[in-house]
Write an enzyme that holds these catalytic residues in place. Sequence first.
Site, short mmCIF file in Angstrom:
data_model
loop_
_atom_site.label_atom_id
_atom_site.label_comp_id
_atom_site.label_asym_id
_atom_site.label_seq_id
_atom_site.Cartn_x
_atom_site.Cartn_y
_atom_site.Cartn_z
NE ARG A 71 53.91 23.28 -0.09
CZ ARG A 71 52.60 23.49 -0.06
NH1 ARG A 71 51.76 22.45 0.02
NH2 ARG A 71 52.11 24.70 -0.11
CG HIS A 75 55.35 24.75 4.60
ND1 HIS A 75 54.14 25.21 4.11
CD2 HIS A 75 56.20 24.75 3.54
CE1 HIS A 75 54.26 25.47 2.82
NE2 HIS A 75 55.50 25.19 2.45
CG ASP A 76 57.25 21.97 12.16
OD1 ASP A 76 56.49 22.70 12.83
OD2 ASP A 76 58.06 21.18 12.70
N GLY A 81 60.66 27.18 14.27
CA GLY A 81 61.56 26.05 14.42
C GLY A 81 60.88 24.70 14.25
CG ASN A 100 51.17 26.08 6.30
OD1 ASN A 100 52.13 25.85 5.58
ND2 ASN A 100 51.27 26.72 7.45
N PRO A 166 59.01 31.52 2.49
CG PRO A 166 61.17 30.66 2.23
CD PRO A 166 59.95 30.55 3.09
CG HIS A 196 60.34 22.71 -5.41
ND1 HIS A 196 60.43 24.08 -5.61
CD2 HIS A 196 59.69 22.57 -4.22
CE1 HIS A 196 59.87 24.73 -4.60
NE2 HIS A 196 59.41 23.84 -3.74
#
Length: 331
Positions: A71, A75-76, A81, A100, A166, A196
Site C-alpha cells: 500500500r 500511495h507513493d 511519482g 496515509n 483514489p 487487496h
Amino acid sequence: MGNVTKFNPRFLLLPLFIVLAATATAHANQFLPRPRLGYYGNSCWNVESIVRSVVQSNYLDNPANAPGILRMHFHDCFVQGCDASILLAGPNSERTAIPNLSLRGFNVIEEAKTQLEIACPRTVSCADILALAARDFVVMAGGPWWPVPLGRLDGRVSLASNVNLPGPTDSVAVQRQSFAAKNLNTQDLVVLVAGHTIGTAGCGVFRNRFFNYNNTGSPDPTIAPSFVPQIQSQCPINGDPATRVVLDAGSGDQFDTSYLNNLRNGRGVLESDQVLWTNPQTRPIVEQLLGLRFPFLWFGIEFGRSMTKMSQIEIKTGLDGEIRRVCSAVN
C-alpha cells in the site's frame, strides 16, 4: 529453534512467472533510459539479496508488513511519482495526510537503507528499496515474483496538500480517471486494486455502507445478504472506527484469487472494490481472470506486469532527484 516455513506449491509456478514477467518488463524497458534491470551492476551487486533478507525477517515478525508496504508503494507512486516522497517525515509531509496516517512499515525501509548504506554507501535510492520491498513482501505472502527495474532517484518534496488518492467510495469512472492520469489502463486498475487480497481497512472507512448506505437506512444492495451481519458484528455502528477488518474475507493474509471470487459473490468490503464487479467496463476483466484454467497463475502474471508499470510512474532522474542518506529526510 529455527523458523520452519511451510511448503507452498505455488512456488512451483515461479519459473513461469519469471520468464513471462521478464519478457514484458524487457519490452517496456527498451523505451526508457531508467529504471532498468541490472541498473546497479557492480556498484551494489547484492542490493536485492539485502532487501530480501530484511523483508523476510520483518514478514516473519509481522505478516501485516506485506500489505503495509504494498500500500505504501501505491500511495507513493500515485503522488508525484515513485520517488519515495511518502517516506519523508516532518510537518505537512505526505505521511501526515489522512489517507496515509494508517500506513505501516516505514521502519522496514529504513532498516534496509541502513544495511545498504553499509554495503554500498550513497548508491541505492529509497525509491528503489520501496519498489523491491513491495515485490518481496508479495512473494512472502504467497504471491508472484516479478523483475523490478531499478534506477529511480529520491524526490526532495513531500507535501500533504499534494495527496489525492483514489478513495474507498469512488465509482469506476472516477477510478479509471485517476489511473489514466498515471498512464494506467482499466486492466491495470482491476489487477492493482486486487492487491487487496492481502490487507485490512478501518471500520470507519466503510461502515456506513453496511448500515446506512447513501442515507437509505439500509445496507448497500450489492452486498450479499449473508455478508452484511458478518461485517456488522465486526464493525458495530457505535464501535471503534479504527478497528480493522480484512479486505479479502476468509483469506486476508494470503495472496490469491479469493478477493476476485468475493467480488463475484457480493463480498467486497469497500464500495470501490465491489463496483469492479457491478460495472460493465470492469466486470469482464474480473470474469476473464477467474475464467482462465489457472486463474492464480495468470492473475500473478498480470499483477507483476501492472506493478512494473506502476513502479515507473513519473520517476525522478538526473538533476530531478537524489540518493538520500536516510529515507526519512532529504540530504
